[in-house]
Design an enzyme around this catalytic site. Structure first.
Site, short mmCIF file in Angstrom:
data_model
loop_
_atom_site.label_atom_id
_atom_site.label_comp_id
_atom_site.label_asym_id
_atom_site.label_seq_id
_atom_site.Cartn_x
_atom_site.Cartn_y
_atom_site.Cartn_z
N ASP A 52 0.81 -1.24 0.00
CA ASP A 52 0.00 0.00 0.00
C ASP A 52 0.84 1.29 0.00
OD1 ASP A 52 -1.87 -1.99 0.27
OD2 ASP A 52 -2.79 -1.23 2.11
N ASP A 112 -4.60 -0.88 -1.64
CA ASP A 112 -5.90 -0.75 -0.98
C ASP A 112 -6.82 -0.11 -2.02
OD1 ASP A 112 -7.05 -1.31 1.56
OD2 ASP A 112 -7.05 0.82 2.08
N HIS A 114 -10.72 0.60 -2.52
CA HIS A 114 -12.10 0.57 -2.03
C HIS A 114 -13.08 1.19 -3.01
CE1 HIS A 114 -10.60 -0.68 1.83
NE2 HIS A 114 -9.96 0.45 2.08
N HIS A 119 -10.72 6.77 1.99
CA HIS A 119 -9.34 6.67 1.49
C HIS A 119 -9.26 5.61 0.40
CE1 HIS A 119 -9.63 3.38 4.37
NE2 HIS A 119 -8.69 2.78 3.67
N LYS A 125 -7.06 -5.13 -2.83
CA LYS A 125 -7.83 -5.65 -1.70
C LYS A 125 -8.75 -4.55 -1.19
CE LYS A 125 -4.10 -4.25 1.29
NZ LYS A 125 -4.81 -3.23 2.05
N CYS A 141 -1.94 -2.85 7.58
CA CYS A 141 -1.83 -3.74 6.41
C CYS A 141 -0.52 -4.51 6.37
CB CYS A 141 -2.08 -2.95 5.14
SG CYS A 141 -3.83 -2.44 5.08
C1 VGL Z 1 -4.72 0.51 5.78
C2 VGL Z 1 -6.28 1.29 7.26
C3 VGL Z 1 -7.27 1.17 6.31
C4 VGL Z 1 -3.28 0.17 5.52
C5 VGL Z 1 -5.70 0.36 4.83
O1 VGL Z 1 -2.85 0.15 4.35
O2 VGL Z 1 -2.55 -0.07 6.50
N1 VGL Z 1 -5.02 0.97 7.00
N2 VGL Z 1 -6.97 0.70 5.10
ZN ZN Z 2 -8.42 0.77 3.56
#
Ligand code: VGL
Ligand code: ZN
Length: 203
Positions: free
Chosen positions: A8, A46, A48, A81, A106, A151
């Site tokens: 990420d 990440d 979403h 995010h 993901k 993550c």
């Molecule tokens: C993450 C919180 C929500 C991460 C992703 O990449 O650590 N943290 N989504």
């Molecule tokens: Zn996330």
């Protein structure tokens, strides 16, 4: 077969981003430098949909960083995010991507969060990452990226339980909360993962 897994490394986790990790941008030059040492480099993203269940904005009477129960699981409510196809979801502009052979996305299911690159948080669905890595002959997995206690930590726990030799490159990650990361570090060591600094990479 040494594999580097970039977790990420996305704009929203950088200072100024929607879910900024302090110092998150500082790891990018190291990630670029280390890639050539590895036989295989892969990344997670990440990713979403709008109105994802992990967003505080998707719930009534809650605020960002509240903890709720979502289908029986603890869920931190995040700022919006890494929404698919936005600048926030893109990799940091300085990240070198030429050597990244595959990107595993993901968090795409609107109803469940997914910290790990391997499974969603309820372990209901695999991303296919284990099968991909085993097919490639990957044995030692080195983790780097953001955020350390979310993550990165969840990916490491799954990597250990999937039977990989699992190593965290500690100077290649940053945490949202350092105390939470300290607890995650202890758990990684207790589960048999290794934690090293990039200076200790002697290959
Ligand atoms: C993450 C919180 C929500 C991460 C992703 O990449 O650590 N943290 N989504
Ligand atoms: Zn996330």
């Amino acid at each position: 077969m040494k594999t580097l897994i970039l977790i990420d490394v996305q704009n929203d986790f950088m200072p100024g981003g929607a879910l900024a990790v302090p110092g998150g941008n500082e790891i990018v030059p190291l990630i670029n430098k280390l890639q050539e040492k590895f036989d295989l480099v892969i990344a997670t993203q990440d990713w979403h949909p709008n109105a994802h269940a992990s967003f505080a904005s998707s719930h009534k009477n809650t605020k960002e960083f509240d903890m709720i129960k979502l289908d029986g699981l603890d869920q931190v409510l995040w700022p919006d995010h890494c929404v698919q196809n936005t600048q926030g979801a893109a990799f940091h502009p300085d990240l070198e991507t030429a050597a990244i052979e595959a990107i595993f996305r993901k968090g795409t299911n609107p109803k469940i969060d997914s910290y790990s690159g391997f499974y969603d948080n309820a372990h209901l669905k695999s991303t296919g990452l284990t099968g991909y890595l085993k097919d490639k002959g990957a044995k030692e997995l080195y983790f780097i990226g953001l955020a350390a206690e979310y993550c990165v930590y969840f990916s490491i726990k799954d990597a250990i339980s999937e039977g990989f030799e699992t190593i965290l490159i500690e100077d290649g990650t940053r945490a949202l909360n350092n105390q939470d990361f300290e607890n995650a570090r202890l758990d990684i060591l207790r589960k048999g993962g290794k934690i090293i600094t990039s200076k200790e990479l002697n290959f």
